[in-house]
Design an enzyme around this catalytic site. Sequence first.
Site, PDB file in Angstrom:
ATOM      1  N   ARG A  83       0.655  -1.283  -0.291  1.00 43.56           N
ATOM      2  CA  ARG A  83      -0.151  -0.286   0.039  1.00 43.56           C
ATOM      3  C   ARG A  83       0.637   1.009   0.225  1.00 43.56           C
ATOM      4  NH1 ARG A  83      -4.697   1.831   4.295  1.00 43.56           N
ATOM      5  NH2 ARG A  83      -5.264   4.115   3.685  1.00 43.56           N
ATOM      6  N   ARG A  92      -7.333   0.921  -3.127  1.00 42.97           N
ATOM      7  CA  ARG A  92      -5.961   0.664  -1.809  1.00 42.97           C
ATOM      8  C   ARG A  92      -5.553  -0.923  -2.560  1.00 42.97           C
ATOM      9  NH1 ARG A  92      -8.331   3.375   1.949  1.00 42.97           N
ATOM     10  NH2 ARG A  92      -7.697   4.572   0.330  1.00 42.97           N
ATOM     11  N   ASP A  95      -6.609  -2.139   3.065  1.00 46.44           N
ATOM     12  CA  ASP A  95      -6.806  -1.190   4.407  1.00 46.44           C
ATOM     13  C   ASP A  95      -7.230  -1.582   5.585  1.00 46.44           C
ATOM     14  OD1 ASP A  95      -7.529   1.471   5.399  1.00 46.44           O
ATOM     15  OD2 ASP A  95      -9.256   1.601   4.092  1.00 46.44           O
ATOM     16  N   ASP A  97      -8.504  -0.899   9.993  1.00 46.57           N
ATOM     17  CA  ASP A  97      -9.333  -0.390  10.023  1.00 46.57           C
ATOM     18  C   ASP A  97      -9.608  -0.837  11.655  1.00 46.57           C
ATOM     19  OD1 ASP A  97      -8.896   1.771   8.215  1.00 46.57           O
ATOM     20  OD2 ASP A  97     -11.412   1.061   7.647  1.00 46.57           O
TER      21      ASP A  97
HETATM   22  N1  ROI Z   1     -15.851   1.306  -0.313  1.00 48.43           N
HETATM   23  C1  ROI Z   1     -16.336   0.131   0.288  1.00 48.43           C
HETATM   24  N2  ROI Z   1     -17.359  -0.046  -0.703  1.00 48.43           N
HETATM   25  N3  ROI Z   1     -14.757  -0.661   1.172  1.00 48.43           N
HETATM   26  C2  ROI Z   1     -14.564  -0.409   1.268  1.00 48.43           C
HETATM   27  O1  ROI Z   1     -13.532  -0.921   2.394  1.00 48.43           O
HETATM   28  C3  ROI Z   1     -14.251   1.295   1.096  1.00 48.43           C
HETATM   29  N4  ROI Z   1     -13.056   2.119   1.643  1.00 48.43           N
HETATM   30  C4  ROI Z   1     -12.515   3.030   1.308  1.00 48.43           C
HETATM   31  C5  ROI Z   1     -13.843   3.545   1.090  1.00 48.43           C
HETATM   32  C6  ROI Z   1     -12.576   4.822  -0.454  1.00 48.43           C
HETATM   33  C7  ROI Z   1     -13.966   5.381   1.637  1.00 48.43           C
HETATM   34  N5  ROI Z   1     -14.356   3.402   0.397  1.00 48.43           N
HETATM   35  C8  ROI Z   1     -14.914   1.825   0.452  1.00 48.43           C
HETATM   36  O2  ROI Z   1     -11.963   3.930   2.699  1.00 48.43           O
END
Ligand code: ROI
Length: 159
Positions: A83, A92, A95, A97
């Site tokens: 990433r 990306r 991610d 979180d």
């Molecule tokens: N949209 C979806 N469907 N799933 C995600 O994990 C995700 N992550 C993000 C953004 C770009 C906000 N949109 C996303 O960071």
Amino acid sequence: MITAYIGLGSNLDHPRQQVLRAMDELDCLPESWLGEISSLYASPPMGPQDQPDYVNAVAQLHTGLSPLELLDALQAIETAHGRVREERWGARTLDLDLLLYGDEIIDQERLVVPHPGMAQRRFVLRPLAEIDGELRVPTLGRVQDLLEACPQQTVRRIQ
Ligand code: ROI
């Protein structure tokens, strides 16, 4: 030991593999082991639409790491998945979180928990509810109630 919940998302470079590999890597973190994991879900991008659909999931992690140690570890896994610091809300490879850290409320420059925005994201609430719909999110309430109140977005279970 604290039970934390991690949201996983990917929409580049074999997203399912990215997410599954990241779950293994969470299990390998120091002082930590993986608890329950959700199914994988596909969802259209929230934000800019000129990017592929996402694969999303949630994992429970039992950990002795502090919140910031855990954040550092999550960012190291993201970096190992290639990433790069990309445009805000852009595509990306991975991610991770930190959604919840026990029942703690954290409001620091680097880290805000519960994750802001999780109540507006079906791609987070749907897999989280699969693990534990009765879970209480500090200040926000029961996960199943949050899911029912969340704006409609397509989230499809894929695996
Ligand atoms: N949209 C979806 N469907 N799933 C995600 O994990 C995700 N992550 C993000 C953004 C770009 C906000 N949109 C996303 O960071």
